[in-house]
Write a protein that holds these residues in place. Structure first.
Motif, short mmCIF file in Angstrom:
data_model
loop_
_atom_site.label_atom_id
_atom_site.label_comp_id
_atom_site.label_asym_id
_atom_site.label_seq_id
_atom_site.Cartn_x
_atom_site.Cartn_y
_atom_site.Cartn_z
N GLY A 385 0.81 -1.21 0.00
CA GLY A 385 0.00 0.00 0.00
C GLY A 385 0.85 1.26 0.00
N LEU A 386 1.92 1.25 0.78
CA LEU A 386 2.81 2.41 0.81
C LEU A 386 3.61 2.51 -0.49
CD1 LEU A 386 4.10 2.32 4.50
CD2 LEU A 386 2.51 3.96 3.46
N THR A 388 2.54 1.88 -3.46
CA THR A 388 1.71 2.54 -4.46
C THR A 388 1.60 4.03 -4.21
OG1 THR A 388 -0.35 2.17 -3.22
CG2 THR A 388 0.35 0.44 -4.76
N ARG A 389 1.95 4.45 -2.99
CA ARG A 389 1.90 5.87 -2.64
C ARG A 389 3.28 6.52 -2.63
NH1 ARG A 389 -2.23 3.11 -0.32
NH2 ARG A 389 -4.25 4.18 -0.14
N GLY A 390 4.29 5.79 -3.12
CA GLY A 390 5.62 6.39 -3.30
C GLY A 390 6.63 6.12 -2.21
N TRP A 391 6.32 5.20 -1.24
CA TRP A 391 7.23 4.94 -0.14
C TRP A 391 7.72 3.49 -0.19
CZ3 TRP A 391 8.02 9.44 2.33
CH2 TRP A 391 6.98 10.38 2.37
N ARG A 421 3.08 13.57 5.83
CA ARG A 421 2.52 12.98 4.61
C ARG A 421 2.58 11.46 4.64
NH1 ARG A 421 4.79 11.93 -0.50
NH2 ARG A 421 6.77 12.90 0.12
N ASP A 425 -0.52 8.67 4.44
CA ASP A 425 -0.53 7.57 3.49
C ASP A 425 -0.57 6.22 4.21
OD1 ASP A 425 -0.45 9.29 1.33
OD2 ASP A 425 1.73 9.16 1.07
N GLU A 428 -4.12 5.57 5.22
CA GLU A 428 -4.92 5.14 4.07
C GLU A 428 -4.63 3.68 3.72
OE1 GLU A 428 -4.48 7.67 0.75
OE2 GLU A 428 -5.31 9.44 1.72
N ALA A 429 -3.34 3.30 3.80
CA ALA A 429 -2.98 1.92 3.49
C ALA A 429 -3.60 0.95 4.49
CB ALA A 429 -1.46 1.77 3.49
#
Length: 439
Positions: A385-386, A388-391, A421, A425, A428-429
């Motif tokens: 999940g992270l 897909t959010r850039g981490w 930020r 994220d 949300e994950a």
């Protein structure tokens, strides 16, 4: 067992070599089951005793482990296969590596001129100036420094200590969760890992006592900046652990104080307690640079003799060029100021992420060191999940034996504004910021 790989051999040595080739070449992966002894013996046309001897040798060398009714399987980190970290995908922020911020590392300046020497440095392996600086470094935190020596890093030192002290099959108590490279190293030496629970103050005394009563021959732990949880010994916890260890004076206690300069915690060490068999190793990787493969070691006289005796027969000494580089860094006031600034920044960054996650009712720990440990229900779900959010963060599985799932986030380069930020994220994950495991 992996369907595509067939074990061969007519002797115990040949069968063991075939399994090793399979592991090294990827035909057998960690966790793959080997055939039962009798089945493989029938298939190869050899006696069950021949196969049993091969499996025994593979266990001794840490290539396979036996899980009772689960049979014999390839070890999670066999010594012929490397668990190097995966490549970070392009475009992701890397928070999985555990490394310090380069902004707080000095520029390395080896000696401009190196005078050739005749022969070797085996007769005088340690520079007198660095030996004295090392004694001062340990004594600053109450660690006895009558006997000191050098190694090529923490794991190099730990491997040498364990291999000279223990025999294949002996048990070593390790932190759970703990340093993933150590969890790989112990079975690679043919030793058994016995997990000891860790809380916010480090090793849990009752869990350590149980491990010691079970027959462990050595204990490896961190007094502060524990990887991956950031736990550190308080004075009271240190005293409790010392009381337990005094019941087992023959056990070697090895402390890895790799975060001595940037951990952000006081030093309440087992090494300062007057145990019979002990060693504390300190590296400079976290505050002077990961390419400085040097460690200082303080220990009892017996441990010193065994460590240096083995080194004499192998590498002989740590490069004097490297030692001179470390001396110059240790005595540079500007470097000391840079390291102090790093320690302050690391504390701020850890706290920023813990607070930001707390705003979403996500519990995280990281009281010292360079990382934050976040308990979760499903590691893969959070890591993906992270991603897909850039981490890019580390799944906790590589740090755990029996402890619950979590993820490790390296905060060394994470600015406080970015922590806010990341926390959003993360929430949300997990599912729109709802309360999660450990919350």
């Amino acid at each position: 067992m992996a369907a595509q790989y067939s074990i061969e051999g007519a002797t115990a040595k040949g069968i063991a070599a075939s399994v090793e080739r399979g592991v090294a070449e990827g035909g057998l992966a960690p966790g793959d089951a080997l055939p039962p002894v009798r089945r493989l013996a029938d298939g190869l046309g050899v006696s069950p005793g021949t196969v049993a001897t091969a499996y025994k040798e593979l266990r001794r060398r840490g290539l396979v482990v036996t899980r009772g009714r689960g049979g014999t399987v390839v070890a999670g980190a066999p010594p012929v296969a490397s668990r190097r970290p995966p490549r970070v995908p392009d475009g992701l922020v890397d928070l999985a590596d555990g490394h310090p911020d380069p902004a707080f590392l000095p520029v390395l300046r080896p000696p401009a001129a190196v005078t050739p020497v005749y022969g070797s440095h085996r007769a005088a392996p340690r520079l007198a100036a660095l030996e004295e600086l090392t004694r001062t470094w340990f004594r600053r935190d109450g660690v006895p420094a009558r006997h000191v020596t050098f190694a090529h890093g923490a794991l190099d030192c730990v491997a040498r200590l364990l291999s000279t002290e223990l025999r294949p099959g002996d048990a070593v108590a390790v932190e759970d969760p703990g340093f993933h490279h150590l969890l790989d190293l112990v079975p690679a030496l043919g030793l058994r890992t016995v997990p000891v629970t860790v809380d916010g103050e480090g090793l849990v005394p009752d869990a350590l006592r149980a491990a010691l009563r079970g027959g462990v021959r050595a204990v490896v732990c961190s007094p502060r900046g524990q990887c991956p949880t950031g736990a550190f010994f308080t004075r009271s916890r240190r005293d409790e652990l010392v009381a337990v260890l005094r019941e087992f004076p023959e056990v070697l206690v090895v402390e890895d104080d790799h975060n001595a300069e940037v951990g952000g915690a006081a030093a309440y060490t087992l090494a300062a307690a007057g145990l019979d068999r002990w060693a504390q190793v300190r590296t400079v990787s976290k505050h002077l640079g990961v390419d400085l493969r040097w460690a200082g070691v303080a220990c009892d006289a017996t441990t010193l003799a065994r460590h240096d005796g083995r080194m004499l027969m192998t590498s002989g000494w740590v490069s004097h060029v490297l030692q001179e580089t470390v001396v110059d860094l240790f005595t540079d006031g500007a470097v000391r100021a840079l390291v102090a600034a790093g320690e302050e920044a690391y504390a701020e960054r850890r706290a920023a992420l813990i607070d930001a996650l707390g705003a979403y009712r996500i519990r995280a720990v990281g009281a010292s060191g360079l990382n934050v440990w976040v308990p979760v229900r499903g590691e893969s779900d959070v890591v993906n999940g992270l991603r897909t959010r850039g981490w890019w963060v580390a799944a906790g599985a590589r740090f755990r034996i029996a402890s619950p799932p979590a993820v490790r986030i390296t905060t060394a380069t994470l600015a406080p504004a970015d922590a806010v930020r990341l926390a959003a994220d993360f929430a949300e994950a997990l599912g729109d910021g709802q309360a999660t495991y450990g919350g």
